[in-house]
Design a protein around this motif. Structure first.
Motif, PDB file in Angstrom:
ATOM      1  N   TRP A 171       0.794  -1.062   0.014  1.00 27.08           N
ATOM      2  CA  TRP A 171       0.063   0.032   0.046  1.00 27.08           C
ATOM      3  C   TRP A 171       1.050   1.345   0.010  1.00 27.08           C
ATOM      4  CZ3 TRP A 171      -5.297  -0.035  -0.086  1.00 27.08           C
ATOM      5  CH2 TRP A 171      -5.960  -1.235   0.247  1.00 27.08           C
ATOM      6  N   SER A 194      -6.475   0.321  -8.005  1.00 27.52           N
ATOM      7  CA  SER A 194      -6.272  -1.089  -8.078  1.00 27.52           C
ATOM      8  C   SER A 194      -6.211  -1.612  -9.692  1.00 27.52           C
ATOM      9  CB  SER A 194      -7.675  -2.057  -7.458  1.00 27.52           C
ATOM     10  OG  SER A 194      -7.238  -3.478  -7.862  1.00 27.52           O
ATOM     11  N   MET A 205      -5.794  -7.708  -4.488  1.00 31.78           N
ATOM     12  CA  MET A 205      -5.970  -6.601  -4.134  1.00 31.78           C
ATOM     13  C   MET A 205      -7.480  -6.411  -3.674  1.00 31.78           C
ATOM     14  SD  MET A 205      -4.252  -4.309  -7.398  1.00 31.78           S
ATOM     15  CE  MET A 205      -2.294  -4.305  -7.482  1.00 31.78           C
ATOM     16  N   ILE A 240      -2.453  -0.208  -4.479  1.00 35.30           N
ATOM     17  CA  ILE A 240      -1.611  -1.229  -3.997  1.00 35.30           C
ATOM     18  C   ILE A 240      -0.698  -1.596  -5.232  1.00 35.30           C
ATOM     19  CG2 ILE A 240      -1.692  -3.853  -3.492  1.00 35.30           C
ATOM     20  CD1 ILE A 240      -4.429  -3.367  -2.335  1.00 35.30           C
ATOM     21  N   PRO A 264      -1.496  -7.210   1.319  1.00 23.91           N
ATOM     22  CA  PRO A 264      -1.889  -8.179   0.378  1.00 23.91           C
ATOM     23  C   PRO A 264      -1.045  -9.412   0.185  1.00 23.91           C
ATOM     24  CG  PRO A 264      -1.717  -5.875  -0.429  1.00 23.91           C
ATOM     25  CD  PRO A 264      -1.046  -5.972   0.864  1.00 23.91           C
TER      26      PRO A 264
END
Length: 300
Positions: A171, A194, A205, A240, A264
């Motif tokens: 992130w 994303s 994600m 992300i 993630p």
């Protein structure tokens, strides 16, 4: 039967038709035209005195005689190629190899691999195409590419693959946006970016976003990771990102990691090629690619 009038290219063309399934795919692989491929097969049938293809409307398949010829000649041609390479080594290899790669895999490992490959095989031309994993696999199956670096796993009976490591997802946002994001309810909603739904890592994600405090209406999609990074650099939101693609931005402080966000899951990458491809040059390149190891980055 006029065996003395059968050339290497007749048999090579037949094998590529068998591997790729159509005359047009074989023509593209051999850098020629479909009429030229059709002419070669007519010549081969005439000189052998037997039909090699069964025509049914617009479709075409090998006859039993054609299948037997493919089975008998494939190892002979492979041995001939190896013998020719043995006289000069891979430094004397030639031809064109088409390599497909996802954007993230390309940024993670492809440049040094290509540089080392060109040093070992200077006479082999490379054609590199960056695309989504789904497209890469389809191009590999149809013979438009010879090898692919893609997000895995790669599961298809016509393909073989080897894992080459995992890429961490992190992130990130610009310092200004990260500060606003940390203010929570006291600040307006921050846009979240994303990769698009057809990306193989979109699910990871989405899971991380669902586990966060982000409102679904804040989510925006993009099919290009580099564009997402540029948007974040321009204070356009949080996202992300694949860690190898943002190391420079993070090291100089242009992007910062968001605290308290659910991590993630990393993405595993594979190199893949067709099982039926036994050309020594392709096998050698695949073996070299299988030794690659993508650095795990922040997840390591």
């Amino acid at each position: 039967m006029s065996i003395n009038r059968i050339a290497f290219y007749h048999l090579e063309t037949l094998l590529w038709i068998d591997r790729l399934g159509t005359f047009s795919a074989a023509a593209e692989r051999l850098n020629t035209t479909q009429p030229a491929v059709s002419a070669r097969m007519r010549e081969l049938e005439q000189r052998l005195g037997t039909a090699l293809f069964r025509r049914d409307g617009r479709t075409m398949s090998l006859t039993p005689a054609g299948r037997k010829l493919v089975r008998d000649c494939a190892p002979l041609l492979r041995d001939m190629e190896r013998a020719l390479l043995g006289s000069g080594g891979f430094a004397e290899a030639s031809g064109v190899v088409r390599i497909g790669a996802g954007e993230i895999a390309a940024a993670s490992c492809l440049p040094p691999f290509v540089a080392a490959l060109k040093e070992e095989m200077p006479g082999v031309g490379l054609e590199i195409e960056i695309d989504l994993t789904a497209n890469l696999i389809q191009q590999l199956l149809t013979g438009r590419t010879d090898m692919a670096f893609a997000a895995g796993p790669v599961a298809h009976p016509a393909l073989m693959s080897r894992p080459i490591g995992k890429v961490a997802l992190v992130w990130l946002a610009s310092p200004a946006v990260a500060a606003a994001f940390g203010a929570g309810d006291e600040a307006p909603p921050v846009p979240v970016w994303s990769l698009a739904s057809h990306s193989p890592i979109h699910g990871r994600m989405r899971d991380a976003i669902d586990a966060s405090r982000i409102a679904p209406r804040s989510l925006n999609l993009c099919n290009n990771a580099r564009m997402m990074i540029d948007i974040a650099l321009a204070d356009g939101g949080v996202g992300i990102f694949p860690e190898p693609m943002v190391r420079g931005e993070v090291s100089r402080g242009a992007l910062v990691e968001l605290a308290g966000m659910p991590p993630p899951a990393p993405v595993e990458f594979h190199v893949a090629m067709r099982v039926a491809d036994t050309e020594p040059v392709l096998v050698r390149i695949f073996e070299q690619a299988a030794r690659l190891r993508i650095a795990p980055g922040l997840e390591g």
